[in-house]
Design a protein around this motif. Structure first.
Motif, short mmCIF file in Angstrom:
data_model
loop_
_atom_site.label_atom_id
_atom_site.label_comp_id
_atom_site.label_asym_id
_atom_site.label_seq_id
_atom_site.Cartn_x
_atom_site.Cartn_y
_atom_site.Cartn_z
N HIS A 1 0.80 -1.23 0.00
CA HIS A 1 0.00 0.00 0.00
C HIS A 1 0.83 1.29 0.00
O HIS A 1 0.33 2.34 -0.40
CB HIS A 1 -0.91 0.01 1.24
CG HIS A 1 -1.85 -1.15 1.29
ND1 HIS A 1 -3.07 -1.15 0.65
CD2 HIS A 1 -1.73 -2.36 1.89
CE1 HIS A 1 -3.67 -2.31 0.87
NE2 HIS A 1 -2.89 -3.06 1.63
N ILE A 2 2.07 1.19 0.47
CA ILE A 2 2.93 2.38 0.59
C ILE A 2 4.29 2.07 0.01
O ILE A 2 4.87 1.02 0.29
CB ILE A 2 3.12 2.78 2.07
CG1 ILE A 2 1.79 3.14 2.73
CG2 ILE A 2 4.13 3.93 2.21
CD1 ILE A 2 1.23 4.48 2.33
N ARG A 3 4.81 3.00 -0.80
CA ARG A 3 6.18 2.85 -1.30
C ARG A 3 6.94 4.15 -1.05
O ARG A 3 6.41 5.24 -1.27
CB ARG A 3 6.19 2.52 -2.80
CG ARG A 3 7.59 2.26 -3.33
CD ARG A 3 7.58 1.59 -4.67
NE ARG A 3 8.93 1.30 -5.12
CZ ARG A 3 9.22 0.69 -6.26
NH1 ARG A 3 8.24 0.28 -7.05
NH2 ARG A 3 10.47 0.48 -6.61
N TRP A 4 8.17 3.99 -0.58
CA TRP A 4 9.02 5.15 -0.31
C TRP A 4 10.12 5.23 -1.35
O TRP A 4 10.80 4.24 -1.64
CB TRP A 4 9.64 5.04 1.09
CG TRP A 4 8.66 5.29 2.19
CD1 TRP A 4 7.93 4.37 2.87
CD2 TRP A 4 8.30 6.57 2.74
NE1 TRP A 4 7.13 4.97 3.81
CE2 TRP A 4 7.34 6.32 3.75
CE3 TRP A 4 8.70 7.88 2.47
CZ2 TRP A 4 6.77 7.35 4.49
CZ3 TRP A 4 8.14 8.90 3.21
CH2 TRP A 4 7.19 8.64 4.20
N TYR A 5 10.31 6.44 -1.90
CA TYR A 5 11.45 6.75 -2.76
C TYR A 5 12.32 7.72 -1.96
O TYR A 5 12.17 8.94 -2.08
CB TYR A 5 10.99 7.39 -4.07
CG TYR A 5 10.13 6.49 -4.93
CD1 TYR A 5 10.71 5.67 -5.90
CD2 TYR A 5 8.76 6.46 -4.77
CE1 TYR A 5 9.92 4.84 -6.69
CE2 TYR A 5 7.96 5.62 -5.55
CZ TYR A 5 8.55 4.83 -6.51
OH TYR A 5 7.77 4.01 -7.29
N GLY A 6 13.17 7.17 -1.11
CA GLY A 6 13.90 8.03 -0.19
C GLY A 6 12.93 8.67 0.78
O GLY A 6 12.25 7.98 1.53
N ASP A 7 12.82 9.99 0.72
CA ASP A 7 11.91 10.71 1.61
C ASP A 7 10.57 11.01 0.94
O ASP A 7 9.71 11.66 1.55
CB ASP A 7 12.55 12.03 2.07
CG ASP A 7 13.70 11.80 3.04
OD1 ASP A 7 13.54 10.96 3.94
OD2 ASP A 7 14.74 12.45 2.90
N VAL A 8 10.40 10.55 -0.28
CA VAL A 8 9.16 10.81 -1.02
C VAL A 8 8.27 9.58 -0.92
O VAL A 8 8.70 8.46 -1.21
CB VAL A 8 9.44 11.14 -2.49
CG1 VAL A 8 8.13 11.34 -3.26
CG2 VAL A 8 10.31 12.38 -2.60
N VAL A 9 7.03 9.78 -0.50
CA VAL A 9 6.10 8.67 -0.32
C VAL A 9 5.13 8.60 -1.49
O VAL A 9 4.69 9.63 -2.01
CB VAL A 9 5.33 8.81 1.01
CG1 VAL A 9 4.44 10.05 1.02
CG2 VAL A 9 4.52 7.56 1.30
N LYS A 10 4.82 7.36 -1.89
CA LYS A 10 3.82 7.16 -2.94
C LYS A 10 2.80 6.12 -2.47
O LYS A 10 3.18 4.98 -2.21
CB LYS A 10 4.48 6.68 -4.23
CG LYS A 10 3.45 6.45 -5.35
CD LYS A 10 4.11 6.03 -6.64
CE LYS A 10 3.05 5.84 -7.73
NZ LYS A 10 3.64 5.48 -9.03
N PRO A 11 1.55 6.50 -2.34
CA PRO A 11 0.53 5.51 -1.99
C PRO A 11 0.25 4.60 -3.18
O PRO A 11 0.21 5.05 -4.33
CB PRO A 11 -0.69 6.36 -1.65
CG PRO A 11 -0.48 7.65 -2.37
CD PRO A 11 1.00 7.86 -2.46
#
Length: 215
Positions: A135-145
């Motif tokens: 449900h949640i993916r992190w690209y470093g400090d950027v979050v993508k639901p």
């Protein structure tokens, strides 16, 4: 995630509370000195069970210091004091996520009398009933639901705060070209050639930027 199993003394206190009539179950009991040991057991268990990562933002807080952590009620104890000691309603969260979430309703059916024990009973990603990374993916400090539940959690706990803070501190002035390249790299519908061009352009841009001195 494995739910907490109370020790004998703590279980006796929990059983006494659970045996009360519903209208006598006061969520303020959570702050009573009589249950200090219960709160400690809950924090100790979930800090270890979650590998010292917040159940909402997933950030690692490499300390057992209980002052850094909050014993989190996924369903707010003020909304449903009858579930206050239910192990599957408990987790460990960082203070920022706990404060941001507050007492917002997370159940799809708040009128349900029995404990909601399935993923579809919740609006947000549940630490006991969901796989966080679905449900949640992190690209470093950027979050993508990655789902509606992920988006609900991002907004409820303000998980975008990490990226916003870092951008404000480290990215000035803004560069619209760079923003566009990053957008292409993160776009799952972008074709391979566009992504390759964006990656190479971004690499070239990075080489032109002054490097911070080590230490």
């Amino acid at each position: 995630m494995n739910p907490v199993q109370y020790g004998e003394a703590c279980q006796a206190l929990v059983d006494t509370f659970n045996a009360l009539e519903c209208d006598l179950k006061d969520h303020n009991y959570w702050g009573d000195d009589a249950i200090n040991a219960i709160r400690a057991e809950i924090k100790d268990h979930y800090i270890a069970e979650q590998n010292r990562r917040c159940c909402y933002c997933g950030r690692e807080y490499p300390t057992k210091n209980k002052a850094v952590w909050d014993g989190e009620h996924i369903i707010a104890k003020s909304a449903a004091p009858q579930f206050m000691f239910e192990p599957r309603n408990l987790a460990a969260s960082c203070k920022d996520c706990n404060i941001a979430k507050g007492e917002v309703e997370v159940r799809t059916n708040p009128k349900r009398k029995t404990f909601p024990d399935q993923s579809n009973h919740y609006k947000i990603v549940h630490p006991h009933f969901d796989n966080y990374h679905d449900h949640i993916r992190w690209y470093g400090d950027v979050v993508k639901p990655l789902s509606a539940k992920g988006a609900e959690l991002v907004n409820m706990c303000k998980l975008w705060r990490f990226g916003v803070t870092k951008a404000g501190a480290e990215v000035a002035p803004p560069n619209t070209l760079v923003d566009g390249w990053i957008g292409v790299m993160m776009d799952p519908q972008a074709d391979a050639l566009s992504k390759e061009i964006a990656i190479e352009a971004y690499k070239a841009y990075v080489k032109t930027q002054p490097q911070k001195a080590a230490g």
